[in-house]
Design a protein around this motif. Structure first.
Motif, mmCIF file in Angstrom:
data_model
loop_
_atom_site.group_PDB
_atom_site.id
_atom_site.type_symbol
_atom_site.label_atom_id
_atom_site.label_comp_id
_atom_site.label_asym_id
_atom_site.label_seq_id
_atom_site.Cartn_x
_atom_site.Cartn_y
_atom_site.Cartn_z
ATOM 1 N N ALA A 127 6.634 -11.904 25.888
ATOM 2 C CA ALA A 127 6.358 -12.460 24.782
ATOM 3 C C ALA A 127 5.019 -11.985 24.023
ATOM 4 C CB ALA A 127 6.307 -13.965 24.916
ATOM 5 N N LYS A 128 4.116 -11.478 24.374
ATOM 6 C CA LYS A 128 2.709 -11.059 23.924
ATOM 7 C C LYS A 128 2.793 -9.664 23.590
ATOM 8 C CE LYS A 128 -1.445 -11.744 25.544
ATOM 9 N NZ LYS A 128 -2.245 -12.241 24.556
ATOM 10 N N GLY A 129 3.772 -8.693 24.348
ATOM 11 C CA GLY A 129 3.805 -7.137 24.344
ATOM 12 C C GLY A 129 2.611 -6.758 25.015
ATOM 13 N N ARG A 130 2.302 -7.553 26.035
ATOM 14 C CA ARG A 130 0.938 -7.052 26.760
ATOM 15 C C ARG A 130 1.402 -6.068 27.972
ATOM 16 N NH1 ARG A 130 -3.635 -11.148 27.837
ATOM 17 N NH2 ARG A 130 -4.371 -10.659 30.030
ATOM 18 N N PRO A 131 0.474 -5.143 28.087
ATOM 19 C CA PRO A 131 0.677 -4.323 29.146
ATOM 20 C C PRO A 131 0.498 -5.098 30.650
ATOM 21 C CG PRO A 131 -1.009 -3.563 27.801
ATOM 22 C CD PRO A 131 -0.741 -4.750 27.204
ATOM 23 N N PRO A 137 -3.000 -16.581 29.134
ATOM 24 C CA PRO A 137 -3.634 -15.464 28.197
ATOM 25 C C PRO A 137 -3.832 -16.346 27.151
ATOM 26 C CG PRO A 137 -1.466 -14.834 28.417
ATOM 27 C CD PRO A 137 -1.374 -16.072 29.049
ATOM 28 N N SER A 138 -4.612 -15.538 25.978
ATOM 29 C CA SER A 138 -4.580 -16.248 24.610
ATOM 30 C C SER A 138 -3.292 -15.880 24.047
ATOM 31 C CB SER A 138 -5.631 -15.320 23.745
ATOM 32 O OG SER A 138 -5.630 -14.039 24.133
ATOM 33 N N ALA A 139 -2.950 -16.967 23.369
ATOM 34 C CA ALA A 139 -1.507 -16.860 22.802
ATOM 35 C C ALA A 139 -0.988 -16.172 21.700
ATOM 36 C CB ALA A 139 -1.036 -18.303 22.578
ATOM 37 N N ASN A 140 -1.694 -15.001 21.631
ATOM 38 C CA ASN A 140 -1.468 -14.056 20.460
ATOM 39 C C ASN A 140 -0.732 -12.597 20.856
ATOM 40 O OD1 ASN A 140 -4.067 -13.532 21.888
ATOM 41 N ND2 ASN A 140 -3.862 -11.662 21.191
ATOM 42 N N THR A 141 0.103 -12.217 19.872
ATOM 43 C CA THR A 141 0.578 -10.824 20.141
ATOM 44 C C THR A 141 -0.623 -10.204 20.695
ATOM 45 O OG1 THR A 141 2.034 -11.120 18.435
ATOM 46 C CG2 THR A 141 2.011 -8.996 19.224
ATOM 47 N N ARG A 182 -7.987 -2.003 22.869
ATOM 48 C CA ARG A 182 -8.773 -2.368 21.360
ATOM 49 C C ARG A 182 -8.180 -3.820 21.205
ATOM 50 N NH1 ARG A 182 -8.634 0.122 15.249
ATOM 51 N NH2 ARG A 182 -9.866 -1.666 14.644
ATOM 52 N N HIS A 183 -8.845 -4.785 21.553
ATOM 53 C CA HIS A 183 -8.500 -6.110 21.360
ATOM 54 C C HIS A 183 -8.849 -6.477 19.916
ATOM 55 C CE1 HIS A 183 -8.631 -8.673 25.275
ATOM 56 N NE2 HIS A 183 -7.148 -8.268 24.941
ATOM 57 N N TYR A 184 -8.344 -7.683 19.613
ATOM 58 C CA TYR A 184 -8.816 -8.262 18.392
ATOM 59 C C TYR A 184 -8.899 -7.417 16.961
ATOM 60 C CZ TYR A 184 -11.111 -9.745 22.649
ATOM 61 O OH TYR A 184 -11.611 -10.137 23.910
ATOM 62 N N PRO A 213 -5.887 -10.734 16.645
ATOM 63 C CA PRO A 213 -7.075 -11.853 17.134
ATOM 64 C C PRO A 213 -6.652 -12.997 17.779
ATOM 65 C CG PRO A 213 -7.230 -11.035 14.717
ATOM 66 C CD PRO A 213 -5.996 -10.455 15.492
ATOM 67 N N SER A 214 -7.308 -13.434 18.655
ATOM 68 C CA SER A 214 -6.802 -14.676 19.669
ATOM 69 C C SER A 214 -6.601 -15.972 18.329
ATOM 70 C CB SER A 214 -7.865 -15.246 20.319
ATOM 71 O OG SER A 214 -7.741 -14.171 21.704
ATOM 72 N N PRO A 215 -5.466 -16.635 19.009
ATOM 73 C CA PRO A 215 -5.474 -17.754 17.991
ATOM 74 C C PRO A 215 -6.315 -19.053 18.120
ATOM 75 C CG PRO A 215 -3.643 -17.771 19.740
ATOM 76 C CD PRO A 215 -4.801 -16.710 19.921
ATOM 77 N N VAL A 233 -14.012 -18.520 20.480
ATOM 78 C CA VAL A 233 -14.085 -17.287 21.239
ATOM 79 C C VAL A 233 -13.490 -17.566 22.729
ATOM 80 C CG1 VAL A 233 -15.567 -15.912 19.784
ATOM 81 C CG2 VAL A 233 -16.395 -17.133 21.721
ATOM 82 N N GLU A 234 -12.817 -16.693 23.508
ATOM 83 C CA GLU A 234 -12.553 -16.912 24.683
ATOM 84 C C GLU A 234 -13.570 -17.091 25.736
ATOM 85 O OE1 GLU A 234 -12.210 -14.323 22.875
ATOM 86 O OE2 GLU A 234 -10.225 -13.466 22.562
ATOM 87 N N SER A 235 -13.061 -17.567 27.055
ATOM 88 C CA SER A 235 -14.195 -17.956 27.949
ATOM 89 C C SER A 235 -15.051 -16.739 28.557
ATOM 90 C CB SER A 235 -13.517 -18.664 29.046
ATOM 91 O OG SER A 235 -12.425 -17.562 29.762
HETATM 92 MG MG MG Z 1 -6.657 -12.205 25.001
#
Ligand code: MG
Ligand code: TXA
Length: 385
Positions: free
Chosen positions: A58-62, A145-149, A238-240, A153-155, A182-184
């Motif tokens: 869903a996230k397209g995350r590695p 994880p954060s619920a973004n693609t 390269r997050h965010y 940027p994180s939602p 911002v994330e934990s």
């Molecule tokens: Mg994240």
């Protein structure tokens, strides 16, 4: 897939009946996005490898980027970890429930599909009452994880989650905007000396006060040299990343020194310009000077025909009059900057600007997390003036 959205009017007092269906989806291997005190998370059963796989899709995350397992009570920790090092105990007692993730040696019950193949597991007990209730009702630890693609940027609102996840997940629990933004903080307590892997609202200063010595993973401070690997695999991406070219503008040590020297030409000119502009007495020469540089860069980009965004603060907002200007909040109140950071970056994505110039911030306490996220978003393009 159709994504259902349910609204929780009061996150402090969600009742069980509202969250029952969401909990059932989690228990049976589906995906539910939910609010936490940091950012929205995309939850799945952490003990079910197949469910974890759906998160990556869903996230397209590695898939080498491990997930954080969220629990609702201390009693749920034992099943996830092989041992609890002393530093872990101290930090849990002080900051759980809250915006702190700890890395422990994993138990055999946690699948490698959740930990990205690592023998450690990241665990967090969120303080958000709706998140905790949902996890408790689901009866399983929740990988989230954060619920973004991946790469966005994180939602921090349910609308952000909807933009990225509509049609890809089973449900979004809409609890309104999150608090921190911002994330934990992530701390690896498996090492002799605990290592800060990601800065957050539990600050380095707070960690040091309890633990004494704390190491800082080099991935936090800047781009990694070739061959070096960050300990939190997620920190290498390269997050965010906003769509536009983002440049962070920072005062050099030399400029700062001059602005602190009342006899310097720069100090005198700045104070004069501040008087002429009728600036508030609360604004410092440093803030004025920084904003002035950002303003000039913005105007140069506009003159080249670029659609230009400016990230400033409430204190400096009136200094700008050209471009798409967004304040991140009050420089004097770091919480407001963290709270608005991702929302502002997403807004510029929607506005399709070509370039963004942003004021930079102090790296003390929560500022470390803010500058870490902003510098990554800028691909470490930081201009010293
Ligand atoms: Mg994240
Ligand atoms: O505030 C938060 O932590 C949010 C909310 C939803 O709880 N979650 C979050 O998850 O930010 P995510 O997946 O976006 O970031 C998790 C980070 C990644 O950088 C990942 O590499 C790191 O945690 N991580 C997870 N497990 C790890 C492990 N075993 N060792 C080292 N780093 C780990």
């Amino acid at each position: 897939m159709e994504t259902k959205r349910i609204v929780i009017e009061d996150r402090e007092h969600a009742d069980d009946s509202q969250l029952k269906e969401a909990a059932w989806i989690l228990r049976s291997g589906g995906l539910v996005a939910f609010p936490t005190e940091t950012v929205y998370g995309l939850g799945a059963n952490a003990l079910n490898e197949e469910a974890a796989r759906k998160i990556y899709a869903a996230k397209g995350r590695p898939s080498d980027n491990p997930l954080i397992a969220h629990i609702s009570d201390f009693s749920e920790l034992d099943q996830l970890v092989r041992e609890i090092p002393k530093a872990g105990k101290i930090l849990m007692e002080a900051y759980w429930p809250g915006p702190l993730t700890l890395i422990f040696p994993k138990s055999s019950k946690v699948p490698y599909g959740t930990t990205g193949g690592l023998d450690t597991v990241a665990v967090r007990m969120p303080s958000d009452p709706t998140a905790r209730k949902l996890i408790a009702l689901s009866g399983v630890p929740v990988a989230a994880p954060s619920a973004n693609t991946s790469g966005r940027p994180s939602p921090t609102t349910a609308d952000h989650v909807w933009e990225d996840m509509n049609g890809k997940i089973d449900m979004i629990v809409d609890g309104g905007p999150v608090g921190i933004g911002v994330e934990s903080t992530i701390v690896d307590v498996t090492e002799e000396i605990p290592v800060l892997l990601r800065p957050g609202a539990v600050t380095l200063e707070m960690l040091k006060e309890l633990l004494g010595e704390v190491k800082i993973d080099p991935a936090i401070l800047g781009p990694l040299k070739d061959g070096l690997r960050p300990k939190a695999p997620g920190m290498k991406y390269r997050h965010y990343a906003p769509k536009a070219d983002l440049t962070l503008v920072e005062l050099s040590d030399e400029t700062r020194l001059q602005l602190h020297n009342l006899d310097s030409r720069l100090y005198k000119e700045t104070v004069k310009a501040m008087k002429e502009a009728g600036c508030s007495k609360d604004l410092t020469p440093e803030e004025f000077c920084l904003a002035n540089h950002v303003k000039i860069m913005g105007e140069e980009a506009l003159a080249q025909g670029k659609s230009t965004g400016i990230i400033c603060t409430d204190e400096t907002r009136n200094q700008y009059n050209h471009g798409l200007i967004r304040s991140m909040g009050l420089r004097s109140k770091e919480e407001t900057l963290a709270h608005n950071l991702y929302g502002v970056l997403r807004e510029f994505d929607d506005l399709n600007v070509d370039c963004i110039f942003s004021e930079s911030f102090s790296e003390d306490s929560l500022g470390q997390a803010i500058m870490n996220r902003l510098s990554k978003a800028a691909g470490y393009k930081i201009l010293k003036v």
